[in-house]
Design a protein around this motif. Structure first.
Motif, short mmCIF file in Angstrom:
data_model
loop_
_atom_site.label_atom_id
_atom_site.label_comp_id
_atom_site.label_asym_id
_atom_site.label_seq_id
_atom_site.Cartn_x
_atom_site.Cartn_y
_atom_site.Cartn_z
N ALA A 137 -4.44 -0.12 -10.16
CA ALA A 137 -3.65 -1.06 -9.37
C ALA A 137 -2.31 -0.46 -8.97
O ALA A 137 -1.96 0.65 -9.36
CB ALA A 137 -3.46 -2.35 -10.15
N GLU A 138 -1.55 -1.28 -8.18
CA GLU A 138 -0.21 -0.91 -7.73
C GLU A 138 -0.20 0.45 -7.01
O GLU A 138 0.64 1.30 -7.25
CB GLU A 138 0.77 -0.92 -8.90
CG GLU A 138 0.85 -2.26 -9.62
CD GLU A 138 1.80 -2.25 -10.81
OE1 GLU A 138 2.73 -1.43 -10.79
OE2 GLU A 138 1.61 -3.05 -11.73
N GLN A 139 -1.16 0.61 -6.09
CA GLN A 139 -1.33 1.88 -5.38
C GLN A 139 -0.85 1.77 -3.94
O GLN A 139 -1.21 0.83 -3.22
CB GLN A 139 -2.81 2.29 -5.37
CG GLN A 139 -3.40 2.52 -6.76
CD GLN A 139 -3.01 3.85 -7.31
OE1 GLN A 139 -3.39 4.90 -6.81
NE2 GLN A 139 -2.25 3.83 -8.40
N THR A 140 -0.05 2.74 -3.52
CA THR A 140 0.30 2.86 -2.10
C THR A 140 -0.87 3.52 -1.37
O THR A 140 -1.77 4.09 -2.01
CB THR A 140 1.56 3.74 -1.92
OG1 THR A 140 1.24 5.07 -2.35
CG2 THR A 140 2.73 3.19 -2.72
N PRO A 141 -0.91 3.48 -0.02
CA PRO A 141 -1.99 4.16 0.71
C PRO A 141 -2.08 5.64 0.35
O PRO A 141 -3.19 6.19 0.25
CB PRO A 141 -1.61 3.96 2.18
CG PRO A 141 -0.84 2.70 2.19
CD PRO A 141 -0.06 2.68 0.91
N GLU A 142 -0.94 6.30 0.15
CA GLU A 142 -0.96 7.72 -0.22
C GLU A 142 -1.59 7.91 -1.60
O GLU A 142 -2.38 8.85 -1.81
CB GLU A 142 0.47 8.28 -0.21
CG GLU A 142 1.10 8.39 1.16
CD GLU A 142 1.59 7.05 1.70
OE1 GLU A 142 1.68 6.08 0.89
OE2 GLU A 142 1.86 6.94 2.90
#
Length: 707
Positions: free
Chosen positions: A573-578
């Motif tokens: 979780a808590e993932q940016t697109p990068e």
């Protein structure tokens, strides 16, 4: 560069497609796709290159080109156009010729060599006109096809018999019936092959057929009175008004202006349960109105409709060659020269061993006739045509043929959370604002979120759409964070995840934070629901020993709560697109991985996975990045997509095994004379049926249980 699309008639095998492909390459064409199954040919060519010259070159190869810029006028249909017509013409002559092989009939007049020549000659002329011309043209272009083998085999028997008749050597030198049976049985085999291979296009033809219907067009007279008159949907234009009643097919993509209807979209989504639609809802051309009446405005026609795009994408995918086909193509390219060498060696060795030229020649002819390069060329296209067609009819759109093959060893399935595992139909559960009044807060939020493709933003914008709108000086969406805008006075606004407000509040449990000039002015909580089919899909994947992973930009606690309900193995979780892109790259490097997502922030990860899958209500960027699109607004068809991919690949392997095994076994049998006195006759019959076996195995995919 100009995009050219043709329909080319006369292709019977992969070598035909290969010869056209190589010719187009020599003419400087790019992005060439040649589909031997349905005759579709597409390529890009320089604008200053005349299409007529290229078309003439293709026709010189022995094919007929059909295209808008090619047809100069209607040509008369040639005599004996189809393989069935040729077979029916040749069969009576051949059947009479074969009667002398039945000893009990004692038809002595049939033993006359000139009567046999008279009966054989019409068959030989028709055969050489078809097979011979094609063989000569293929040799002239340096890509010999199967017709070279048929022509040499039939011509050898005919010429040898003709010499025997002229020299009066006796009946043991007459093989006119062999020449006639080779030609007749190959015509029969090609007709059966054409019929069975065309059946692989059954699903796609069903989609194409649904594109042409009558429509009730609405117009107005000079008294502004409404008039309704029937027109063909091909005459409709964007902006036209149509009336669609119960039981009628939606004639084109359109938007409902008046009325409530129940729509059956099974043609597009594979789901037969009717969907309720009202004012401003989109109707997809080809769907059926099961209940109700609607007045609608046409939004897309012709090649721009959803159904046309699906058909075109399926055709494009069918024209592609997955990696498994490349080896078969390399073998097909050298197959005919190899068989000619084997046939020559068979003649020489048998002549030396047997000490008799006649049986040695019959064995050599049998080798040429029984060999079948078509099976290797059709092994993959036939299976792919059925697999893609069944998928399209059931709401699964494969944008690339290679995706079918890549499904064979998927070990991990990565899911985005919002809009993929959940419905994405959020409702505002709670919100707070400060240093601002409620109406202004709602107006700011609506004006920001209406420009976003994220499911959370769409839900908020839909719920607060009547609160007024702010005109922004500029606005943009920041992947993985949210929206950023500047108003006419230079005030900067942000709307997005907690990442935007980490320095402004310690409360990290809200969905959306609104910031103005680095000051928190409010937050919003939304509630979502898990898709009803999600649990069943996850259980299915786990039963197939596929590891499940949730990859989300949401808070870990919320993500883990949903994962526990569904039984997902791993939560990230808590993932940016990068970070999503990096995570998917690592997972894909470790094991073949399928990624299922729907948002603009999922697009890079979808492109990076072994296979990317998006849903039809996903953002355009997500759909363009994905190799597979689920058209039923849900995960229901994911098991079908996985199953069709695996079973299509299995069918391709079965077909290739049959193609190779057939030639490996049949050629030595013919060379050793194990087919007996009438080896060429049996060889022609067996060869004609070999492709039929392959096509029937492919057609099984229509009814085979795959999920």
């Amino acid at each position: 560069m100009e995009k050219v699309q043709w329909k080319v008639e006369g292709m019977t095998c992969a070598n035909c497609a290969l010869s056209i492909n190589k010719y187009l390459e020599k003419q400087g064409a790019k992005e060439i796709k040649v589909n031997a199954i349905d005759g579709d040919v597409s390529f890009e060519i320089n604008d200053n290159t005349p299409q007529q010259n290229i078309a003439k070159g293709v026709e010189d190869l022995g094919y007929k080109v059909i295209g808008e810029k090619i047809i100069q006028g209607k040509k008369s249909e040639p005599f004996l156009k189809t393989n069935l017509q040729r077979f029916l013409f040749c069969f009576p002559f051949t059947a009479v010729l074969m009667l002398h092989m039945i000893p009990s009939l004692k038809l002595h007049w049939l033993m006359n060599p000139w009567i046999q020549l008279t009966l054989c000659l019409p068959v030989f002329i028709v055969g050489m006109h078809h097979f011979g011309r094609s063989a000569v043209k293929s040799l002239r272009r340096g890509i010999p096809n199967m017709n070279v083998l048929i022509s040499i085999g039939a011509a050898s028997a005919f010429i040898y018999s003709l010499i025997g008749a002229v020299m009066n050597w006796g009946n043991e030198y007459l093989f006119f019936e062999t020449a006639a049976t080779i030609i007749t049985l190959v015509f029969m085999g090609e007709h059966l092959e054409d019929s069975t291979v065309k059946s692989t296009q059954r699903a796609l033809k069903g989609l194409i057929k649904s594109q042409k219907v009558m429509a009730n067009m609405i117009a107005f007279d000079d008294q502004h009175q409404e008039l309704i008159f029937p027109v063909e949907n091909t005459q409709l234009r964007v902006g036209d008004l149509v009336l669609i009643k119960t039981g009628e097919q939606v004639p084109a993509d359109c938007k409902i202006l008046w009325g409530d209807v129940m729509v059956n979209e099974a043609l597009i989504t594979g789901e037969s349960v009717p969907v309720s639609k009202g004012k401003k809802a989109i109707l997809i051309g080809g769907s059926i109105i099961e209940q109700g009446t609607a007045k609608a405005q046409v939004t897309a026609v012709g090649a721009d409709t959803v159904l046309s795009n699906i058909v075109n994408l399926v055709k494009k995918a069918q024209g592609e060659k997955p990696p498994v086909q490349q080896m078969a193509d390399r073998i097909s390219a050298i197959f005919v020269p190899t068989i000619l060498i084997i046939a020559t060696l068979t003649l020489i060795i048998n002549w030396i061993v047997l000490g008799d030229f006649t049986p040695a020649m019959m064995r050599s002819i049998a080798v040429m006739v029984i060999a079948c390069p078509c099976a290797m060329g059709l092994a993959t296209p036939a299976a792919i045509a059925v697999g893609l067609g069944r998928a399209a009819r059931n709401g699964v759109l494969f944008r690339h043929a290679k995706s079918l093959e890549l499904f064979k060893n998927i070990q991990q399935a990565v899911f985005d959370k919002t809009g993929t595992l959940t419905t994405g139909q959020f409702q505002i559960a709670d919100f707070r604002f400060q240093n601002i009044d409620e109406s202004t807060f709602k107006s700011i939020v609506y004006s920001l979120e209406k420009y976003s493709n994220h499911p959370l933003a769409k839900s908020i914008a839909n719920e607060w759409k009547d609160t007024g709108e702010i005109r922004w000086k500029n606005i943009e969406e920041i992947k993985g964070q949210g929206m950023q805008a500047t108003d006419a006075d230079g005030n900067q606004y942000l709307a997005g995840s907690y990442v935007l407000a980490t320095d402004l509040t310690k409360e990290d449990n809200h969905n959306i934070y609104i910031v103005r000039n680095n000051e928190l002015i409010g937050w919003i909580d939304l509630q979502d629901e898990i898709r009803p089919e999600a649990k069943q899909v996850i259980d299915h994947l786990k039963s197939k020993h596929i590891k499940t992973v949730m990859l989300s930009g949401d808070r870990y606690a919320k993500s883990h709560q949903i994962a526990d309900q569904l039984g997902i193995d791993v939560v990230i979780a808590e993932q940016t697109p990068e970070q999503k892109l990096e995570t998917v790259a690592q997972l894909t490097a470790a094991a073949p991985t399928v990624m299922i997502g729907d948002g603009i922030n999922d697009a890079p990860a979808l492109a990076k996975a072994t296979i990317g899958i998006s849903m039809s209500d996903a953002s355009q960027m997500a759909m363009q990045s994905a190799g597979v699109v689920l058209m039923n607004h849900g995960l229901n068809k994911l098991p079908l997509a996985l199953g069709l991919g695996r079973h299509t690949y299995l069918t391709i392997k079965q077909n290739l095994f049959w193609a190779f095994a057939y030639n490996i076994v049949a050629i030595p049998i013919a060379a050793l004379g194990l087919l007996g006195e009438y080896g060429p006759t049996y060889g022609a019959l067996i060869m004609g049926l070999s492709d039929v076996v392959l096509a029937i195995n492919s057609v099984r995919l229509f009814v085979k249980k795959v999920d």
